[in-house]
Structure formats: C-alpha cells, structure tokens
Design a protein around this motif. Sequence first.
Motif, PDB file in Angstrom:
ATOM      1  N   ALA A   7       0.720  -1.296   0.041  1.00 24.27           N
ATOM      2  CA  ALA A   7       0.047  -0.030  -0.063  1.00 24.27           C
ATOM      3  C   ALA A   7       0.811   1.154  -0.040  1.00 24.27           C
ATOM      4  N   CYS A   8       0.273   2.326  -0.417  1.00 25.31           N
ATOM      5  CA  CYS A   8       0.895   3.683  -0.325  1.00 25.31           C
ATOM      6  C   CYS A   8       0.789   4.340   1.057  1.00 25.31           C
ATOM      7  N   ILE A   9       1.674   4.852   1.685  1.00 21.17           N
ATOM      8  CA  ILE A   9       1.534   5.307   3.052  1.00 21.17           C
ATOM      9  C   ILE A   9       1.405   7.010   2.832  1.00 21.17           C
ATOM     10  N   ILE A  10       0.292   7.672   3.374  1.00 14.54           N
ATOM     11  CA  ILE A  10       0.031   8.971   3.319  1.00 14.54           C
ATOM     12  C   ILE A  10       0.307   9.501   4.568  1.00 14.54           C
ATOM     13  N   ALA A  11       1.212  10.564   5.017  1.00 18.20           N
ATOM     14  CA  ALA A  11       1.347  11.134   6.174  1.00 18.20           C
ATOM     15  C   ALA A  11       0.847  12.679   5.960  1.00 18.20           C
ATOM     16  N   GLY A  12       0.573  13.232   7.089  1.00 18.46           N
ATOM     17  CA  GLY A  12       0.171  14.437   7.271  1.00 18.46           C
ATOM     18  C   GLY A  12       1.018  15.596   7.009  1.00 18.46           C
ATOM     19  N   SER A  13       2.338  15.142   7.070  1.00 22.48           N
ATOM     20  CA  SER A  13       3.465  16.243   7.118  1.00 22.48           C
ATOM     21  C   SER A  13       4.639  15.471   6.611  1.00 22.48           C
ATOM     22  N   GLU A  14       5.586  16.272   5.854  1.00 23.14           N
ATOM     23  CA  GLU A  14       6.981  15.343   5.467  1.00 23.14           C
ATOM     24  C   GLU A  14       7.594  15.228   6.655  1.00 23.14           C
ATOM     25  N   ALA A  15       7.685  15.813   7.729  1.00 23.21           N
ATOM     26  CA  ALA A  15       8.264  15.252   8.975  1.00 23.21           C
ATOM     27  C   ALA A  15       7.763  14.033   9.246  1.00 23.21           C
TER      28      ALA A  15
END
Length: 97
Positions: A7-15
């Motif tokens: 799966a592709c992981i989506i994060a709320g921020s680059e950090a």
Amino acid sequence: MICDGDACIIAGSEAKMKDYVSRMNLKGSPAIKRTRFGEIKKGLGLGAAYCFDEESYGRFYPSAQKAGIKAGPEDFSGETPTGLHFVRVGKMSVSGN
C-alpha cells in the motif's frame, strides 16, 4: 506518500513521513511525493490501497465522503503495538493497522 509494495502510505506532513520511513527497513532512500486527493481517487479506482495517518485521514475523509468513496469515521485514540495507527482504504480495507 511512499509505497511499500502492499500500500502507499500517506502522512500528514513531510516530517511525519520521514519519521515513518526511518522506522521502516527500506533499502535505499525512497522518494517522498506530495499527493493530491484526485491522485488518490484515481489510484483507488485502479485498485490501489492507501494507509493514512490521523492527520492525513482527517484531510482525506471529507473529500472521500463527497466523492462516494467507501470510508468511515475512524477512532485514532487506541494504542497499537508499534505506537503507529494507520487506516487502510482500498483493496482489502482493514481499519486499525
């Protein structure tokens, strides 16, 4: 967004994404890419799966509802063995990963 094969992981921020990457045993330095809702919607239509952290899911969920994507409200208050909580949307969706 980074993709780990399943799966592709989506994060709320680059950090946060850099923190997730540092916790994973990945070979090389994965490319981190900003991803818009339209790209996610297209990917879901092609059978892709995405895992969202709390911040990114908060952004995704209202647009998903408007677009008719099967996704429900999610409770991120529970602890997980890894200390990370992702919601999987797409192929074989299972919440609470």
